[in-house]
Design a protein around this motif. Structure first.
Motif, PDB file in Angstrom:
ATOM      1  N   VAL A 142      -1.022  -1.239   2.361  1.00 22.26           N
ATOM      2  CA  VAL A 142      -2.426  -1.044   2.740  1.00 22.26           C
ATOM      3  C   VAL A 142      -2.763   0.442   2.769  1.00 22.26           C
ATOM      4  N   GLU A 143      -3.962   0.753   2.293  1.00 20.82           N
ATOM      5  CA  GLU A 143      -4.424   2.144   2.330  1.00 20.82           C
ATOM      6  C   GLU A 143      -4.534   2.641   3.761  1.00 20.82           C
ATOM      7  N   HIS A 144      -4.097   3.877   3.967  1.00 18.07           N
ATOM      8  CA  HIS A 144      -4.226   4.500   5.279  1.00 18.07           C
ATOM      9  C   HIS A 144      -4.464   5.994   5.104  1.00 18.07           C
ATOM     10  N   ARG A 145      -4.933   6.632   6.159  1.00 20.12           N
ATOM     11  CA  ARG A 145      -5.250   8.056   6.110  1.00 20.12           C
ATOM     12  C   ARG A 145      -5.100   8.638   7.513  1.00 20.12           C
ATOM     13  N   VAL A 146      -5.107   9.966   7.583  1.00 19.51           N
ATOM     14  CA  VAL A 146      -5.085  10.647   8.882  1.00 19.51           C
ATOM     15  C   VAL A 146      -6.340  11.505   8.979  1.00 19.51           C
ATOM     16  N   MET A 147      -7.109  11.283  10.037  1.00 16.44           N
ATOM     17  CA  MET A 147      -8.309  12.073  10.290  1.00 16.44           C
ATOM     18  C   MET A 147      -7.945  13.303  11.115  1.00 16.44           C
ATOM     19  N   THR A 148      -8.597  14.413  10.819  1.00 13.56           N
ATOM     20  CA  THR A 148      -8.380  15.616  11.625  1.00 13.56           C
ATOM     21  C   THR A 148      -9.171  15.532  12.924  1.00 13.56           C
ATOM     22  N   VAL A 171      -9.899   1.270  10.446  1.00 15.10           N
ATOM     23  CA  VAL A 171      -9.525   0.839  11.798  1.00 15.10           C
ATOM     24  C   VAL A 171      -8.530   1.848  12.373  1.00 15.10           C
ATOM     25  N   ASP A 172      -8.759   2.277  13.608  1.00 15.58           N
ATOM     26  CA  ASP A 172      -7.844   3.212  14.266  1.00 15.58           C
ATOM     27  C   ASP A 172      -6.533   2.516  14.642  1.00 15.58           C
ATOM     28  N   VAL A 173      -5.429   3.242  14.431  1.00 12.38           N
ATOM     29  CA  VAL A 173      -4.128   2.777  14.924  1.00 12.38           C
ATOM     30  C   VAL A 173      -3.893   3.482  16.261  1.00 12.38           C
ATOM     31  N   PRO A 174      -3.898   2.750  17.359  1.00  7.42           N
ATOM     32  CA  PRO A 174      -3.870   3.400  18.681  1.00  7.42           C
ATOM     33  C   PRO A 174      -2.532   4.069  18.969  1.00  7.42           C
ATOM     34  N   PRO A 175      -2.544   5.304  19.489  1.00  8.72           N
ATOM     35  CA  PRO A 175      -1.298   5.920  19.931  1.00  8.72           C
ATOM     36  C   PRO A 175      -0.722   5.120  21.099  1.00  8.72           C
ATOM     37  N   GLN A 230      -5.574   5.958  10.569  1.00  8.43           N
ATOM     38  CA  GLN A 230      -6.474   4.821  10.340  1.00  8.43           C
ATOM     39  C   GLN A 230      -5.975   4.009   9.150  1.00  8.43           C
ATOM     40  N   ILE A 231      -6.206   2.694   9.199  1.00  7.40           N
ATOM     41  CA  ILE A 231      -5.899   1.837   8.056  1.00  7.40           C
ATOM     42  C   ILE A 231      -7.177   1.152   7.579  1.00  7.40           C
ATOM     43  N   LEU A 232      -7.182   0.798   6.300  1.00  6.33           N
ATOM     44  CA  LEU A 232      -8.345   0.135   5.711  1.00  6.33           C
ATOM     45  C   LEU A 232      -8.151  -1.372   5.791  1.00  6.33           C
ATOM     46  N   LYS A 233      -9.044  -2.038   6.531  1.00  9.77           N
ATOM     47  CA  LYS A 233      -8.968  -3.497   6.665  1.00  9.77           C
ATOM     48  C   LYS A 233     -10.344  -4.092   6.424  1.00  9.77           C
TER      49      LYS A 233
END
Length: 310
Positions: free
Chosen positions: A232-238, A204-208, A196-199
């Motif tokens: 841009v800030e981003h993260r990975v959700m479990t 917001v999900d980054v679609p596979p 996900q990225i912060l917008k």
């Protein structure tokens, strides 16, 4: 909410080149991320990379993850875990010198494929940097040269797996951060999402998307573009289902590269914006970043500016 930008690089070769360059520019200015298709790397080769990466995780890393991270992270868990990530990783250095022959447990086939992967990704990174140069009004090759230092750029790949997690509300796959370096090329799992990225204050999900690369800009490109392009800030959700593969290749400045806003960009800026970003040696920034990775980037820039002033 606008949809995540997807760029078909084939369209750079025809009548739609101008429109495609505009889409890349908009993605860099407003997203800090975009996804590329038809990038010139064969699909069957990428399928091999994916297969070998998943086989290696299953055979060599899955059990170790369960013993070291899985049990430790969930032991007596009450509140959210904020000091570790739910990921299993190893890192391959490509430039200035490769260490791929020294990494234990890799099969000869996987080792050779990752060597070839590195060459293809290095070429793609440099092609993308030249597209950014064109959009920024910089001469071709400017960004590569800015990254070079005395020994060329640094380039490496972080191979990650994010296994299923029984408590996805309690621990992130990877905590929110911006990337410190230059340009990042991510080959991600085609089925299991999580990035996900912060917008505009929302995640917001980054679609596979199979056979694509997700591209994002690091802090150094924000500095060189004088803030026109943003990291841009981003993260990975479990996830509770499925293991997510992530192969992120980082094309970064050399350790002694001196980073500063490109004069050709700065001269067109308003007066108050000309002095915001600091000038520094990349290695000094990385030392600071090591202790501040999961914090906002602005204090890092301020700290580098204060150091330069002192």
């Amino acid at each position: 909410m606008a949809t995540f930008p997807v760029i078909n690089l084939e369209k750079l070769n025809g009548a739609e080149r101008s429109r495609t360059m505009d889409k890349i520019n908009d993605a860099c200015e407003n997203w800090g991320f975009f996804q590329v298709l038809n990038h010139g790397i064969p699909h069957d080769f990428l399928d091999t990379v994916e297969r070998l990466t998943k086989e290696h995780y299953k055979k060599c890393m899955e059990q170790r993850f369960k013993e070291l991270v899985g049990s430790k992270a969930l032991e007596g868990l009450q509140a959210e875990v904020t000091d570790m990530d739910w990921e299993s990783t190893f890192f391959i250095r490509h430039l200035p010198q490769s260490n791929v022959t020294e990494i234990p447990d890799l099969t000869d086939e996987y080792r050779n494929v990752m060597k070839e992967f590195a060459v293809k990704l290095e070429n793609l990174a440099e092609e993308l940097l030249d597209l950014l140069c064109e959009n920024l009004g910089l001469e071709k090759g400017y960004l590569k040269k800015a990254f070079n230092g005395s020994k060329g750029p640094t380039f490496g790949t972080k191979v990650s797996n994010y296994p299923p997690c029984p408590t996805p509300d309690k621990i992130k796959g990877l905590r929110a951060h911006t990337d410190a370096g230059g340009i990042i090329l991510l080959f991600q799992d085609p089925i299991v999402g999580g990035l996900q990225i912060l917008k505009n204050g929302e995640w917001v999900d980054v679609p596979p998307m199979r056979h694509s690369f997700v591209i994002n800009l690091g802090d150094q490109l924000e500095v060189i573009s004088n803030g026109r392009y943003r990291s841009v800030e981003h993260r990975v959700m479990t996830q509770t289902q499925g293991s997510r593969m992530s192969i992120a290749s980082f094309y970064n400045p050399g350790s002694d590269a001196i980073i500063y806003p490109a004069p050709a960009v700065v001269e067109n800026e308003a007066e108050e914006k000309k002095e915001w970003y600091p000038k520094f040696v990349f290695e000094d920034y990385m030392k600071l970043y090591a202790g501040m990775k999961f914090q906002a980037k602005e204090p890092r820039f301020e700290a580098m500016k204060a150091t330069a002033t002192a």
